[in-house]
Design a protein around this motif. Structure first.
Motif, PDB file in Angstrom:
ATOM      1  N   ALA A   1     -92.327   8.100  -7.604  1.00 43.00           N
ATOM      2  CA  ALA A   1     -93.022   9.013  -6.699  1.00 43.00           C
ATOM      3  C   ALA A   1     -92.047  10.050  -6.134  1.00 43.00           C
ATOM      4  O   ALA A   1     -92.377  11.235  -6.037  1.00 43.00           O
ATOM      5  CB  ALA A   1     -93.696   8.233  -5.572  1.00 43.00           C
ATOM      6  N   LEU A   2     -90.836   9.617  -5.803  1.00 41.46           N
ATOM      7  CA  LEU A   2     -89.828  10.549  -5.295  1.00 41.46           C
ATOM      8  C   LEU A   2     -89.441  11.580  -6.344  1.00 41.46           C
ATOM      9  O   LEU A   2     -89.334  12.770  -6.044  1.00 41.46           O
ATOM     10  CB  LEU A   2     -88.573   9.793  -4.847  1.00 41.46           C
ATOM     11  CG  LEU A   2     -88.616   9.100  -3.501  1.00 41.46           C
ATOM     12  CD1 LEU A   2     -87.389   8.215  -3.308  1.00 41.46           C
ATOM     13  CD2 LEU A   2     -88.717  10.113  -2.373  1.00 41.46           C
ATOM     14  N   THR A   3     -89.209  11.138  -7.570  1.00 44.26           N
ATOM     15  CA  THR A   3     -88.766  12.062  -8.611  1.00 44.26           C
ATOM     16  C   THR A   3     -89.839  13.069  -8.998  1.00 44.26           C
ATOM     17  O   THR A   3     -89.520  14.177  -9.402  1.00 44.26           O
ATOM     18  CB  THR A   3     -88.282  11.336  -9.880  1.00 44.26           C
ATOM     19  OG1 THR A   3     -89.339  10.570 -10.414  1.00 44.26           O
ATOM     20  CG2 THR A   3     -87.081  10.472  -9.602  1.00 44.26           C
ATOM     21  N   THR A   4     -91.098  12.681  -8.876  1.00 46.41           N
ATOM     22  CA  THR A   4     -92.186  13.592  -9.238  1.00 46.41           C
ATOM     23  C   THR A   4     -92.805  14.261  -8.017  1.00 46.41           C
ATOM     24  O   THR A   4     -93.728  15.069  -8.165  1.00 46.41           O
ATOM     25  CB  THR A   4     -93.287  12.843 -10.018  1.00 46.41           C
ATOM     26  OG1 THR A   4     -93.732  11.728  -9.254  1.00 46.41           O
ATOM     27  CG2 THR A   4     -92.776  12.386 -11.370  1.00 46.41           C
ATOM     28  N   ARG A   5     -92.322  13.879  -6.838  1.00 49.00           N
ATOM     29  CA  ARG A   5     -92.790  14.464  -5.571  1.00 49.00           C
ATOM     30  C   ARG A   5     -94.278  14.251  -5.349  1.00 49.00           C
ATOM     31  O   ARG A   5     -95.021  15.181  -5.022  1.00 49.00           O
ATOM     32  CB  ARG A   5     -92.457  15.949  -5.507  1.00 49.00           C
ATOM     33  CG  ARG A   5     -90.989  16.233  -5.505  1.00 49.00           C
ATOM     34  CD  ARG A   5     -90.731  17.708  -5.380  1.00 49.00           C
ATOM     35  NE  ARG A   5     -89.291  17.934  -5.355  1.00 49.00           N
ATOM     36  CZ  ARG A   5     -88.717  19.050  -5.737  1.00 49.00           C
ATOM     37  NH1 ARG A   5     -89.442  20.057  -6.143  1.00 49.00           N
ATOM     38  NH2 ARG A   5     -87.414  19.191  -5.691  1.00 49.00           N
ATOM     39  N   VAL A   6     -94.717  13.011  -5.573  1.00 52.17           N
ATOM     40  CA  VAL A   6     -96.114  12.662  -5.312  1.00 52.17           C
ATOM     41  C   VAL A   6     -96.152  11.462  -4.375  1.00 52.17           C
ATOM     42  O   VAL A   6     -95.151  10.772  -4.177  1.00 52.17           O
ATOM     43  CB  VAL A   6     -96.904  12.330  -6.611  1.00 52.17           C
ATOM     44  CG1 VAL A   6     -96.924  13.522  -7.541  1.00 52.17           C
ATOM     45  CG2 VAL A   6     -96.356  11.096  -7.293  1.00 52.17           C
ATOM     46  N   ASN A   7     -97.319  11.201  -3.837  1.00 52.47           N
ATOM     47  CA  ASN A   7     -97.529  10.050  -2.983  1.00 52.47           C
ATOM     48  C   ASN A   7     -97.391   8.770  -3.822  1.00 52.47           C
ATOM     49  O   ASN A   7     -97.897   8.719  -4.950  1.00 52.47           O
ATOM     50  CB  ASN A   7     -98.943  10.165  -2.385  1.00 52.47           C
ATOM     51  CG  ASN A   7     -99.259   9.076  -1.411  1.00 52.47           C
ATOM     52  OD1 ASN A   7     -99.299   7.901  -1.781  1.00 52.47           O
ATOM     53  ND2 ASN A   7     -99.505   9.453  -0.178  1.00 52.47           N
TER      54      ASN A   7
END
Length: 135
Positions: free
Chosen positions: A55-61
């Motif tokens: 989620a951090l690497t793709t900037r999603v929840n």
């Protein structure tokens, strides 16, 4: 690479992925991760980063990422080992089948696009040989 909890984690997913506002983000994540698997960027049997890390690497929840991973698990491309995390399937036949399905979809879309601009199948083959034969 990015830092999380004072450790370096190798990124497998491109950070700058741009999402299309026309479709749900989790569907786009499923498509992206599916391509990462069938292309071999994520290898058969490889342990995936945690949901939070992905989620951090793709900037999603994280909930969105979890929903995408559940979808991939339902397809059989990902499996969970209790307490060990999520892994890419070892089923190479499944990976090849999905790869072929994706290729077929891309080819059909391409051929339809060519037909829509007035180029026949035979002309398309010639263009492919002329323009892409040496690449």
């Amino acid at each position: 690479m990015y830092y999380a909890s004072n450790t370096m984690i190798e990124r497998k997913i491109i950070l700058d992925y741009i999402f299309d506002n026309e479709r749900p983000i989790y569907i786009q994540l499923v498509e992206r991760l599916r391509k990462e698997i069938v292309s071999g960027k994520l290898k058969a049997g490889e342990r995936l980063p945690s949901v939070r890390e992905l989620a951090l690497t793709t900037r999603v929840n994280p909930n969105t990422m979890q929903k995408a991973l559940v979808e991939l698990e339902n397809e059989g491309l990902v499996y969970t080992e209790r307490t060990n995390g999520k892994f890419v399937t070892n089923n190479k036949e499944l990976i090849e089948r999905i790869k072929k399905e994706l290729a077929e979809e891309k080819i059909n879309n391409f051929l339809n696009d060519m037909k829509n601009i007035g180029i026949t199948y035979e002309e398309t083959k010639i263009y492919l040989q002329e323009l892409g034969g040496n690449k």
